[in-house]
Write a protein that holds these residues in place. Structure first.
Motif, PDB file in Angstrom:
ATOM      1  N   ARG A   6     -87.123  47.423 107.170  1.00  0.00           N
ATOM      2  CA  ARG A   6     -86.347  48.334 108.014  1.00  0.00           C
ATOM      3  C   ARG A   6     -85.768  47.577 109.208  1.00  0.00           C
ATOM      4  N   SER A   7     -84.477  47.699 109.404  1.00  0.00           N
ATOM      5  CA  SER A   7     -83.817  47.050 110.533  1.00  0.00           C
ATOM      6  C   SER A   7     -83.417  48.099 111.565  1.00  0.00           C
ATOM      7  N   ARG A   8     -83.323  47.660 112.811  1.00  0.00           N
ATOM      8  CA  ARG A   8     -82.923  48.559 113.905  1.00  0.00           C
ATOM      9  C   ARG A   8     -81.620  48.064 114.508  1.00  0.00           C
ATOM     10  N   ILE A   9     -80.655  48.969 114.579  1.00  0.00           N
ATOM     11  CA  ILE A   9     -79.337  48.655 115.112  1.00  0.00           C
ATOM     12  C   ILE A   9     -79.082  49.521 116.335  1.00  0.00           C
ATOM     13  N   LEU A  10     -78.622  48.893 117.399  1.00  0.00           N
ATOM     14  CA  LEU A  10     -78.237  49.584 118.626  1.00  0.00           C
ATOM     15  C   LEU A  10     -76.717  49.527 118.721  1.00  0.00           C
ATOM     16  N   VAL A  11     -76.077  50.686 118.763  1.00  0.00           N
ATOM     17  CA  VAL A  11     -74.610  50.758 118.814  1.00  0.00           C
ATOM     18  C   VAL A  11     -74.195  51.479 120.089  1.00  0.00           C
ATOM     19  N   VAL A  12     -73.254  50.869 120.806  1.00  0.00           N
ATOM     20  CA  VAL A  12     -72.698  51.488 122.008  1.00  0.00           C
ATOM     21  C   VAL A  12     -71.316  52.028 121.675  1.00  0.00           C
ATOM     22  N   GLU A  13     -71.094  53.297 121.984  1.00  0.00           N
ATOM     23  CA  GLU A  13     -69.770  53.917 121.825  1.00  0.00           C
ATOM     24  C   GLU A  13     -69.592  54.913 122.967  1.00  0.00           C
ATOM     25  N   GLU A  14     -68.561  54.671 123.786  1.00  0.00           N
ATOM     26  CA  GLU A  14     -68.327  55.504 124.967  1.00  0.00           C
ATOM     27  C   GLU A  14     -67.823  56.901 124.625  1.00  0.00           C
ATOM     28  N   ASP A  15     -67.051  57.024 123.574  1.00  0.00           N
ATOM     29  CA  ASP A  15     -66.466  58.310 123.186  1.00  0.00           C
ATOM     30  C   ASP A  15     -67.477  59.108 122.370  1.00  0.00           C
TER      31      ASP A  15
END
Length: 135
Positions: A6-15
Motif C-alpha cells: 500500500r502506497s500513500r500519496i499526498l496531493v495538493v489542489e487549491e480548487d
C-alpha cells in the motif's frame, strides 16, 4: 506477480471542485491511500507531524505558487524526507516552466491540461521507480 504494498500519496489542489474530482478518480488506484490538501503551505506541517503516516509521493499544486516557491518547498521536503517522490501539477504547459521546476528538485511535472488517467499513470510510474522496482 508480487502485489505492490500500500502506497500513500499526498496531493495538493487549491480548487475544491477539482480536488473532489481528483480524489474520486485517484481513489481507484490499486493499493493506494490518498490524502488531499488545499495549500502547499500545509505540506511540511503534515509530513513533520509524528501522527501522520509515511508518504511515498507528494504532488504539489503550481496554482498560486511561483517556481521559486515550489523549488524551495521541494528542497525543504528533500532535506527532511529524501525518500519521497515529488511531482507538481500545473496550469502551465510551458516547457521552460516545466524544466525550471524539474531542475529545481522535483521528479516530474504534470500539466493540468492532460487527463486524470495520465496523472494516475505517472503516479504509478514514480511509485514503481522509487519504491517498488525490486519487488
Amino acid at each position: 506477480m508480487v502485489e505492490r504494498v500500500r502506497s500513500r500519496i499526498l496531493v495538493v489542489e487549491e480548487d475544491s471542485d477539482i480536488s473532489g474530482i481528483l480524489s474520486r478518480e485517484l481513489q481507484q488506484l490499486q493499493n493506494t491511500e490518498l490524502i488531499m490538501l488545499q495549500d502547499n503551505g500545509q505540506v511540511l506541517g503534515l509530513l513533520k507531524n509524528p501522527e501522520s503516516p509515511d508518504f511515498h509521493l507528494v504532488c504539489l499544486d503550481h496554482g498560486s505558487s511561483g517556481v521559486e516557491e515550489l523549488t524551495s518547498l521541494a528542497s525543504q521536503i528533500r532535506r527532511f524526507f529524501p525518500h519521497i517522490a515529488l511531482t507538481v501539477r500545473s496550469n502551465s504547459s510551458d516547457k521552460k516552466t516545466s524544466a525550471d521546476i524539474i531542475n529545481g528538485g522535483l521528479d516530474d511535472f504534470y500539466s493540468k491540461h492532460e487527463g486524470i488517467n495520465v496523472l494516475a499513470t505517472r503516479f504509478n510510474t514514480l511509485l514503481n521507480r522509487f519504491f517498488f522496482s525490486e519487488q
